[in-house]
Design an enzyme around this catalytic site. Structure first.
Site, mmCIF file in Angstrom:
data_model
loop_
_atom_site.group_PDB
_atom_site.id
_atom_site.type_symbol
_atom_site.label_atom_id
_atom_site.label_comp_id
_atom_site.label_asym_id
_atom_site.label_seq_id
_atom_site.Cartn_x
_atom_site.Cartn_y
_atom_site.Cartn_z
ATOM 1 N N CYS A 63 0.828 -1.217 0.000
ATOM 2 C CA CYS A 63 0.000 0.000 0.000
ATOM 3 C C CYS A 63 0.858 1.262 0.000
ATOM 4 C CB CYS A 63 -0.935 0.012 1.209
ATOM 5 S SG CYS A 63 -2.152 -1.312 1.185
ATOM 6 N N ASP A 73 13.240 29.110 -27.785
ATOM 7 C CA ASP A 73 12.932 29.923 -28.958
ATOM 8 C C ASP A 73 13.146 31.384 -28.542
ATOM 9 O OD1 ASP A 73 11.740 30.807 -31.452
ATOM 10 O OD2 ASP A 73 9.958 31.274 -30.283
ATOM 11 N N THR A 122 11.681 34.682 -30.251
ATOM 12 C CA THR A 122 10.546 35.592 -30.345
ATOM 13 C C THR A 122 9.325 35.057 -29.609
ATOM 14 O OG1 THR A 122 11.360 36.289 -32.511
ATOM 15 C CG2 THR A 122 9.112 36.903 -31.937
ATOM 16 N N ASP A 157 2.121 -1.352 8.524
ATOM 17 C CA ASP A 157 1.521 -1.176 7.202
ATOM 18 C C ASP A 157 0.732 0.132 7.120
ATOM 19 O OD1 ASP A 157 0.621 -2.048 4.542
ATOM 20 O OD2 ASP A 157 -1.335 -2.213 5.522
#
Length: 488
Positions: A135, A177, A179, A467
């Site tokens: 779990c 990039d 522009t 657990d």
């Protein structure tokens, strides 16, 4: 043969056989400043004709033009991206059967081989199964991913899934990039210079700017709009112009206060007037800074009155964003379709590597080459960036970009801030670190109690606590990410 009138889109790739004009190629190259074209020049489908009528000889079919090639490149790049195989999914294939086998052996072997009690070893085997329940392990990754995605969304980082969030943290090279990504995406006036004797003091630069705005007032060219907006912002009265007309792709003309004035490129002005060596040196200095220069001159006496320089300026946070990436050990570079002078000027200011005059397929090729040596993130905003965004390990689109770029990318920066790239990588690294902590904690806790259970030191109630407790602690650790705020 195709006729392309002013305002029309070029319908096919070809060569100009008659006419001259300025073309807005931003749908193809992403660059905001129109390009002058004349007889013999190549034009691309999707470009917008700004001024004069053009006769174009079509050279490629619709299936082979540049827009079709961009679409094909995007499809190929997306198809070639392998899905991320999650560590937990791989691990679970072996973990669960192994644990079942070990529990069965714990129950059967001691009674059969060592004469142990069946009840004792059945109890220990069941306790072992309970502790081994995955779990906490299963929750360790999605809990951290959910927190990371929530933090990103709160800051305006739209991340399309956990796989993208995980990959971003491993990026060591970022390709920008220019522009609309590193820059604002629209030209602005940077310099106004006066040469005329009657306009030689600083105050009279406004008079030159007023003449520029007056001559450009009838034009819809992006540079003309930038000049007019600059004059209006400075509250300068713009004289009324008459007899306005254009020489397609070269110059605009108008009569202002009885004088026939023209605005053109330095090359056109040099043909029509006598530009002095000093004036030419000033023009070249501005061009070397990556600026577009327009010259104003009097047609009658051939006198150069002044010039204006314009440039698509960097975003306010561009330098800070690149510096943050550098501090994080991430290499930055700029890929642009713009000319080399402009690219070099902006890149030197940002202190990053650069490549200029690139078409979409060139950007894609460079990204492919870099992917063999590094984990690459590509950041863009236009249709022309889409193939590179799709093929990079992570594609990041600016929020103000085109729909195609946003749809293709793995992440969208909704607030279009360059600094958000560094924040995105830092958030991903924090998320990966959180996942690793959760996995180690879940597995480590189970390993300890598996041993103590087999040895009979701990029983079922400790198994239940281990657990459930591990699940709670893993979730709480993942929620710590919600407090993540700054780039570290």
């Amino acid at each position: 043969m195709v006729l392309v009138r002013p305002g029309d889109k070029v319908s096919a790739d070809g060569i100009i056989t008659q006419g001259a004009s300025s073309l807005d190629e931003s749908p193809i190259t992403g660059e905001s400043i129109p390009v002058a074209k004349t007889i013999g020049d190549k034009v691309f489908a999707g470009a917008i004709n700004m001024e004069g009528a053009l006769h174009i000889r079509v050279e490629k079919t619709a299936a082979d033009n540049i827009i079709a090639r961009i679409i094909e490149l995007v499809e190929q790049a997306q198809a070639s991206k392998a899905p991320t195989a999650r560590f937990i999914e791989k691990f679970s294939r072996y973990y669960t059967p192994a644990v079942m086998a070990i529990a069965a052996l714990v129950i059967v072997i001691p009674p059969l081989v060592m004469g142990g009690e069946w009840a004792t070893w059945l109890y220990r085997g069941l306790a072992l199964l309970l502790i081994a329940c995955p779990c906490a392990l299963v929750l360790s990754t999605p809990a951290a991913i959910a927190s990371g995605l929530a933090v990103g969304t709160r800051r305006g980082l739209l991340i399309k899934g956990g796989s993208a969030l995980e990959t971003i943290g491993r990026v060591n090279t970022v390709a920008f990039d220019k522009t609309g990504t590193l820059t604002e995406g629209k030209p602005r006036v940077t310099d106004v210079v006066t040469f005329a004797q009657q306009y030689m003091d600083a105050q009279d630069e406004n008079a030159i700017l007023a003449l520029f705005a007056s001559v450009e007032s009838a034009s819809n060219h992006p540079l003309a709009k930038a000049i007019i907006d600059h004059a209006k912002t400075a509250n300068i009265a713009i004289p009324v112009a008459s007899k306005a007309h254009a020489t397609a792709g070269k110059a605009v003309h108008a009569t202002v206060a009885g004088r026939s004035l023209t605005i053109g490129s330095p090359v056109y002005a040099a043909d029509q007037t006598s530009i002095t060596a000093k004036q030419n040196a000033q023009i070249e200095a501005l061009q070397n800074e990556g600026k577009t220069v327009s010259v104003l001159f009097d047609e009658q006496n051939r006198e150069v009155l002044g010039l204006i320089a314009l440039r698509d300026e960097l975003r306010d946070d561009a330098k800070e964003g690149v510096a943050q990436l550098h501090a994080m050990g991430v290499r930055s570079m700029m890929l642009t379709g713009d000319n080399r002078l402009t690219a070099q000027a902006l890149a030197s200011h940002l202190d990053i590597e650069w490549q200029a005059e690139l078409l979409p397929e060139d950007k894609l090729r460079l990204i492919d080459e870099m992917k063999t040596k590094a984990q690459i993130a590509m950041i863009g905003d236009g249709i022309n960036d889409a193939p590179a965004l799709a093929t990079a390990d992570v594609g990041i689109a600016m929020g103000g970009g085109t729909d195609v770029a946003i749809e293709t990318a793995d992440v969208a920066l909704l607030k279009s801030r360059v600094t958000d790239v560094a924040h995105l990588i830092a958030l991903s690294r924090a998320t990966l670190s959180n996942i690793h902590q959760n996995v180690i904690f879940a597995l480590g806790l189970k390993a300890v109690f598996l041993i103590t259970t087999v040895l009979g030191i701990t029983g079922l109630w400790i198994a239940v606590l281990a657990d459930t407790g591990a699940t709670v602690l893993v979730t709480l650790n993942a929620l710590r990410l919600m407090r993540f705020k700054n780039v570290h």
